[in-house]
Design a protein around this motif. Structure first.
Motif, mmCIF file in Angstrom:
data_model
loop_
_atom_site.group_PDB
_atom_site.id
_atom_site.type_symbol
_atom_site.label_atom_id
_atom_site.label_comp_id
_atom_site.label_asym_id
_atom_site.label_seq_id
_atom_site.Cartn_x
_atom_site.Cartn_y
_atom_site.Cartn_z
ATOM 1 N N ARG B 46 0.827 -1.209 0.000
ATOM 2 C CA ARG B 46 0.000 0.000 0.000
ATOM 3 C C ARG B 46 0.863 1.261 0.000
ATOM 4 O O ARG B 46 0.491 2.270 -0.591
ATOM 5 C CB ARG B 46 -0.958 0.001 1.199
ATOM 6 C CG ARG B 46 -2.165 -0.906 0.972
ATOM 7 C CD ARG B 46 -3.339 -0.489 1.833
ATOM 8 N NE ARG B 46 -3.039 -0.631 3.245
ATOM 9 C CZ ARG B 46 -3.245 -1.739 3.945
ATOM 10 N NH1 ARG B 46 -3.760 -2.795 3.357
ATOM 11 N NH2 ARG B 46 -2.951 -1.787 5.218
ATOM 12 N N ALA B 49 2.049 1.542 -3.497
ATOM 13 C CA ALA B 49 0.960 1.941 -4.393
ATOM 14 C C ALA B 49 0.529 3.376 -4.169
ATOM 15 O O ALA B 49 -0.288 3.893 -4.926
ATOM 16 C CB ALA B 49 -0.237 1.004 -4.195
ATOM 17 N N GLY B 50 1.055 4.020 -3.107
ATOM 18 C CA GLY B 50 0.693 5.413 -2.851
ATOM 19 C C GLY B 50 -0.634 5.557 -2.126
ATOM 20 O O GLY B 50 -1.170 6.652 -2.018
ATOM 21 N N ILE B 51 -1.201 4.436 -1.639
ATOM 22 C CA ILE B 51 -2.465 4.500 -0.921
ATOM 23 C C ILE B 51 -2.214 4.998 0.496
ATOM 24 O O ILE B 51 -2.982 5.774 1.040
ATOM 25 C CB ILE B 51 -3.129 3.100 -0.885
ATOM 26 C CG1 ILE B 51 -3.352 2.595 -2.308
ATOM 27 C CG2 ILE B 51 -4.415 3.136 -0.095
ATOM 28 C CD1 ILE B 51 -3.569 1.108 -2.388
ATOM 29 N N ASP B 52 -1.123 4.523 1.078
ATOM 30 C CA ASP B 52 -0.704 4.941 2.413
ATOM 31 C C ASP B 52 0.513 5.842 2.296
ATOM 32 O O ASP B 52 1.329 5.662 1.386
ATOM 33 C CB ASP B 52 -0.283 3.715 3.235
ATOM 34 C CG ASP B 52 -1.450 3.107 3.983
ATOM 35 O OD1 ASP B 52 -2.587 3.502 3.696
ATOM 36 O OD2 ASP B 52 -1.206 2.254 4.842
ATOM 37 N N ALA B 53 0.641 6.756 3.230
ATOM 38 C CA ALA B 53 1.852 7.569 3.317
ATOM 39 C C ALA B 53 2.718 7.003 4.436
ATOM 40 O O ALA B 53 2.198 6.522 5.439
ATOM 41 C CB ALA B 53 1.480 9.008 3.604
ATOM 42 N N THR B 65 0.751 4.732 -11.224
ATOM 43 C CA THR B 65 0.624 3.485 -10.477
ATOM 44 C C THR B 65 -0.768 2.879 -10.618
ATOM 45 O O THR B 65 -1.748 3.610 -10.726
ATOM 46 C CB THR B 65 0.905 3.765 -8.986
ATOM 47 O OG1 THR B 65 2.105 4.521 -8.875
ATOM 48 C CG2 THR B 65 1.041 2.482 -8.204
ATOM 49 N N TYR B 67 -3.048 -0.571 -8.869
ATOM 50 C CA TYR B 67 -3.025 -1.494 -7.730
ATOM 51 C C TYR B 67 -4.121 -2.541 -7.902
ATOM 52 O O TYR B 67 -5.235 -2.218 -8.300
ATOM 53 C CB TYR B 67 -3.249 -0.669 -6.458
ATOM 54 C CG TYR B 67 -3.457 -1.444 -5.190
ATOM 55 C CD1 TYR B 67 -2.382 -1.980 -4.494
ATOM 56 C CD2 TYR B 67 -4.735 -1.614 -4.667
ATOM 57 C CE1 TYR B 67 -2.569 -2.664 -3.301
ATOM 58 C CE2 TYR B 67 -4.939 -2.296 -3.472
ATOM 59 C CZ TYR B 67 -3.842 -2.815 -2.795
ATOM 60 O OH TYR B 67 -4.040 -3.488 -1.625
#
Lengths: 228, 292
Positions: B46, B49-53, B65, B67
């Protein structure tokens, strides 16, 4: 040619999600019921506009809550990866406020059409142009504050549905009754204006509501990549 | 893309799920992430994938990206093609392009019959095909697969293997987690394991035997093999122009494409998978797609 991920695509996606899910139905019905009960044909127009814009605030908060949580987590991850989590969440908030604004405009148009364009004592005629302006301003203020309340009281800041619903209801109520709240000032100005026969066209509450909405939006969109 | 001293925890003062992760994600690479259940593999994906920082550290140079989650939800009020077109637009494609690519990918995964079906009426496997198609139609520069093979039927799994191989052969990067250690073995450029909260190089997977595909081809006598054959190709060429090429299964499409597009093109005589041999005029599914 490939374009960068477009915000219009996100808005389109979230709007389609909201409209197709039919979860918009309860808040829209509640708003319709409130307008039907609170604004009778022939009532003083500014009174009715004040009442219906106050009713719009919790409805906007409700729609925001729905729009912000309508994607299951895995689908939200997919969208967040494609567009960036903050941008994806912002689109959900903007979708809700857009729908609430459309609903409020329709409701206000109905109220303007069926109300009497007089002050409470039926002595002073209310001019149409300032009245329409005041109605649109009240819709904008209540939608902005409602969206801010809804955004702050749901994912990503609050994840438990129970707390989320209670806090949304409480904050929406406070936003309407607390002195100094842009919504309270706007609604109050409409109701007192109805007595005196002067239509209030107030820009300060609009600026305040916009500021609060931007601050709330920036906070939640900044947080959503940190909350899984 | 590069991760520098990346750490992630879900609450301030809470336990670190990942910490001190330094990872180079070079373009065109295939990276495998392994680790025990609940070890933070999905958290790492994640982040990638850039979903989480990250809670600490930095991630530089994020490419475009896409996912693929492990279990794709079907609780969305769209048809398969409707959802894919929306996502294609979000990925930056125009509507008609998104629609065409979505249909092509559904067809490739054998789900074209479900294009008009509501997502909530799809089986788990078909839902997962939609999730995979969503990512592949974007032609991303970075593809993140979190056990994306789970729930797919055998043919679709093989197709996804091929698609990942094709994507990395065009210079895109893919990072994946899968419970099957043989998944894409042989095509993997680097393998890592989440151990505690740390990410360590994984040496266990590289010893796994990779499924190989053998291609028999004939060129003109004396013409050498074309350049640009995929990495890991083992080739034997005799003076009469008959070649026997062995590649990791994930790269077989790339090999066939290189041979068929060479000038002069090579004639494919047979494609053999381990345990299954298809000879002569009946080419394998991979070759069929190239020639049709």
């Amino acid at each position: 040619m490939r374009k960068p991920p477009t915000s219009t695509a996100l808005l389109r996606y979230h709007t389609a999600l909201l409209l197709r899910s039919q979860r918009w139905l309860p808040p829209v019905l509640v708003y319709a019921a409130l307008v039907a009960v609170g604004a009778q044909p022939g009532d003083p127009v500014l009174d009715s506009l004040g009442y219906t814009s106050a009713a719009l605030l919790p409805v906007a908060a409700w729609l925001t809550r729905i729009s912000a949580t309508q994607e299951p987590p895995a689908a939200r991850h997919v969208t967040a990866s494609a567009a960036g989590p903050g941008r994806a969440h912002l689109a959900a908030l903007l979708t809700a406020s857009g729908c609430a604004a459309a609903l409020g405009t329709a409701g206000s148009a109905l109220v303007v059409a069926m109300s009497g364009w007089w002050n409470t004592s039926h002595e002073v005629r209310i001019a149409p142009l300032p009245m329409v302006l005041a109605a649109l301003l009240a819709v904008a203020v209540c939608v902005l504050l409602g969206t801010a309340v809804g955004a702050l009281c749901t994912w990503p800041l609050l994840r438990s549905p129970g707390w989320s619903v209670s806090l949304t209801a409480l904050l929406a109520l406070l936003a309407i009754v607390t002195t100094g709240s842009p919504a309270r000032e706007t609604v109050w100005a409409l109701i007192t204006g109805s007595r005196t026969g002067t239509t209030p066209v107030l820009l300060l509450p609009l600026a305040g509501a916009a500021l609060l909405a931007v601050a709330a939006g920036a906070t939640v969109c900044g947080v959503c990549s940190r909350r899984g | 893309m590069r991760l520098t001293k990346v750490g992630r925890r879900y609450a301030p003062g809470g336990p670190w799920v990942l910490r001190g992760v330094d990872l180079d994600v070079p373009a065109g690479a295939l990276l495998r992430i392994s680790g025990a259940n609940g070890s933070g593999k999905s958290t790492l994906l994640r982040l990638l994938a850039g979903i989480d920082a990250p809670s600490e550290g930095r991630i530089h140079g994020r490419p475009r990206t896409a996912y693929v989650p492990e279990r794709f939800p079907s609780a969305l009020p769209f048809t398969a093609i409707g959802y894919l077109t929306h996502l294609g637009r979000v990925h930056g494609l125009r509507g008609p392009v998104a629609d065409a690519r979505a249909r092509a990918w559904l067809e490739r995964f054998g789900a074209d019959g479900h294009a008009g079906t509501q997502l909530r009426e799809l089986s788990k496997g078909t839902s997962q095909k939609v999730a995979v198609a969503q990512a592949l139609l974007a032609e991303p520069e970075l593809l993140i697969l979190d056990e994306a093979w789970t729930g797919l039927d055998t043919a679709a799994r093989a197709e996804l293997d091929l698609a990942v191989g094709e994507l990395t052969s065009t210079g895109a990067t893919a990072v994946y987690v899968d419970h099957d250690p043989r998944r894409l073995a042989g095509a993997v450029d680097a393998a890592y394991r989440v151990d505690g909260a740390a990410l360590v190089p994984d040496t266990a997977t590289s010893s796994e035997p990779a499924p190989q595909v053998t291609v028999l081809a004939r060129g003109r006598a004396g013409v050498s093999l074309p350049g640009g054959l995929p990495e890991g190709t083992h080739a034997e060429l005799d003076a009469a122009g008959s070649a026997r090429l062995t590649v990791p299964a994930a790269h077989s499409d790339t090999l066939l494409r290189t041979l068929l597009h060479a000038d002069p093109p090579w004639h494919i005589r047979a494609v053999r998978e381990p345990g299954r041999a298809v000879e002569g005029p009946q080419p394998s599914s991979a070759a069929q797609e190239l020639t049709s």
